[in-house]
Motif scaffolding. Structure first.
Motif, PDB file in Angstrom:
ATOM      1  N   SER A 156      46.188  44.731  46.954  1.00  0.00           N
ATOM      2  CA  SER A 156      46.607  43.532  46.233  1.00  0.00           C
ATOM      3  C   SER A 156      46.427  42.282  47.088  1.00  0.00           C
ATOM      4  CB  SER A 156      48.073  43.667  45.804  1.00  0.00           C
ATOM      5  OG  SER A 156      48.497  42.526  45.092  1.00  0.00           O
ATOM      6  N   ASN A 160      43.890  39.032  46.317  1.00  0.00           N
ATOM      7  CA  ASN A 160      44.463  37.693  46.240  1.00  0.00           C
ATOM      8  C   ASN A 160      43.847  36.749  47.278  1.00  0.00           C
ATOM      9  OD1 ASN A 160      47.118  35.991  47.535  1.00  0.00           O
ATOM     10  ND2 ASN A 160      46.673  35.724  45.361  1.00  0.00           N
ATOM     11  N   PRO A 167      45.891  36.923  41.129  1.00  0.00           N
ATOM     12  CA  PRO A 167      47.227  36.856  41.735  1.00  0.00           C
ATOM     13  C   PRO A 167      47.538  38.082  42.582  1.00  0.00           C
ATOM     14  CG  PRO A 167      47.403  37.601  39.481  1.00  0.00           C
ATOM     15  CD  PRO A 167      45.945  37.289  39.706  1.00  0.00           C
ATOM     16  N   ASN A 168      48.549  37.921  43.434  1.00  0.00           N
ATOM     17  CA  ASN A 168      49.092  39.054  44.166  1.00  0.00           C
ATOM     18  C   ASN A 168      50.077  39.761  43.248  1.00  0.00           C
ATOM     19  OD1 ASN A 168      49.565  40.747  46.318  1.00  0.00           O
ATOM     20  ND2 ASN A 168      49.828  39.091  47.786  1.00  0.00           N
ATOM     21  N   VAL A 169      49.958  41.062  43.076  1.00  0.00           N
ATOM     22  CA  VAL A 169      50.807  41.769  42.119  1.00  0.00           C
ATOM     23  C   VAL A 169      51.544  42.915  42.801  1.00  0.00           C
ATOM     24  CG1 VAL A 169      49.221  41.196  40.240  1.00  0.00           C
ATOM     25  CG2 VAL A 169      49.036  43.422  41.383  1.00  0.00           C
ATOM     26  N   SER A 173      53.739  45.790  37.787  1.00  0.00           N
ATOM     27  CA  SER A 173      52.834  45.263  36.766  1.00  0.00           C
ATOM     28  C   SER A 173      52.047  46.365  36.064  1.00  0.00           C
ATOM     29  CB  SER A 173      51.849  44.259  37.391  1.00  0.00           C
ATOM     30  OG  SER A 173      52.527  43.142  37.904  1.00  0.00           O
ATOM     31  N   THR A 182      45.768  40.201  33.359  1.00  0.00           N
ATOM     32  CA  THR A 182      45.153  40.258  34.695  1.00  0.00           C
ATOM     33  C   THR A 182      46.051  40.971  35.708  1.00  0.00           C
ATOM     34  OG1 THR A 182      43.828  38.295  34.269  1.00  0.00           O
ATOM     35  CG2 THR A 182      44.179  38.886  36.575  1.00  0.00           C
ATOM     36  N   PRO A 183      47.366  40.672  35.771  1.00  0.00           N
ATOM     37  CA  PRO A 183      48.224  41.427  36.698  1.00  0.00           C
ATOM     38  C   PRO A 183      48.233  42.925  36.419  1.00  0.00           C
ATOM     39  CG  PRO A 183      49.329  39.418  36.017  1.00  0.00           C
ATOM     40  CD  PRO A 183      48.107  39.547  35.144  1.00  0.00           C
ATOM     41  N   SER A 184      48.303  43.318  35.134  1.00  0.00           N
ATOM     42  CA  SER A 184      48.342  44.749  34.826  1.00  0.00           C
ATOM     43  C   SER A 184      46.996  45.405  35.077  1.00  0.00           C
ATOM     44  CB  SER A 184      48.794  44.981  33.386  1.00  0.00           C
ATOM     45  OG  SER A 184      47.873  44.457  32.455  1.00  0.00           O
ATOM     46  N   ALA A 187      46.933  45.934  38.842  1.00  0.00           N
ATOM     47  CA  ALA A 187      47.817  47.053  39.168  1.00  0.00           C
ATOM     48  C   ALA A 187      47.193  48.376  38.764  1.00  0.00           C
ATOM     49  CB  ALA A 187      49.172  46.869  38.484  1.00  0.00           C
TER      50      ALA A 187
END
Length: 254
Positions: A156, A160, A167-169, A173, A182-184, A187
């Protein structure tokens, strides 16, 4: 005899106190801020160390010599192992990897009252720490190597850091193989690339090595999460590396 087993990782030092075969106390402290203050009232007779951080190893060696008059046993490639190393560069093999494998092998031997894997069996260890390491034991007791890939937090962070918009997740997520945001999606990539590497090794052992039964051991800082999303059967062992450190120490006492 009471043994203090110390697993020095890149981010955390994990310490277990063993009274014979029983883990009676567990401590954890950030590697960068080592104080060992929690050992004030802890009684032990010997210390064994596995480390991937040389300067922290030196700190602990000096700490135990100065405060307890104990010279720790530091595991390296010259130690005696219960497993035979089938590895081209044993001097570069992380002692956390071999100790995790030793811990899994010890559990197997205790469970089945044996000192060797059967010819159609194998052990896989998955250690989900700063890096994710997947290691393979083949019959009768051969450490056969494995796979190293970035850990979930590192993946992650790298995405990022090296992109403008990603993003950093966190693992929170993740909700499906197919990410709907995008986050999921990030992840999912992290989770399923990690699981996929383990599944690929599992498939390789069955197809190429004729293995019929595989025992998979899960450990490391992110393992509690992954045991909930992995579809195949695993043994979740929080203290796997510490158990391996104890096993290697006892092997070298003989």
């Amino acid at each position: 005899m009471k043994l203090l087993a110390c697993d020095i990782g890149n981010n955390f030092v994990k310490i277990g106190l063993f009274n014979k075969n029983k883990l009676t106390k567990f401590f954890s402290e950030r590697t960068e801020n080592l104080t060992m203050s929690f050992l004030t009232d802890v009684k032990f007779d010997a210390v064994a160390i596995s480390s991937v951080v040389p300067h922290a190893t030196k700190f602990l060696e000096n700490f135990f010599k100065k405060n307890f008059n104990i010279t720790p046993f530091v595991i390296n490639s010259n130690a005696k192992f219960n497993l035979q190393l089938d590895y081209e560069t044993p001097e570069t093999l992380g002692t956390d990897r071999i100790c995790g494998a030793e811990g899994a092998f010890e559990i197997y031997c205790e469970k089945f009252q044996s000192n060797a894997l059967k010819k159609n069996e194998s052990i896989i260890t998955i250690d989900l720490g700063t890096a994710t390491t997947i290691n393979v034991i083949l019959p009768p007791n051969i450490f056969s190597g494995g796979v190293i890939l970035p850990g979930v937090v590192m993946m992650s962070n790298l995405l990022n850091k090296n992109t403008e918009q990603l993003p950093n997740v966190s693992l929170k997520s993740y909700n499906s193989v197919i990410g709907k945001s995008t986050p999921s999606a990030i992840a999912s990539g992290i989770v399923n690339s990690t699981i996929g590497a383990a599944a690929r090794i599992n498939d390789f052992l069955k197809r190429e090595k004729g293995v019929k039964k595989i025992y998979i051991f899960l450990t490391g800082g992110n393992s509690a999460y992954f045991k909930k999303v992995i579809s195949f059967e695993v043994y979740f062992v929080k203290d796997l590396v510490l158990r391996g450190i104890k096993s290697v120490y006892e092997r070298n006492l003989k």
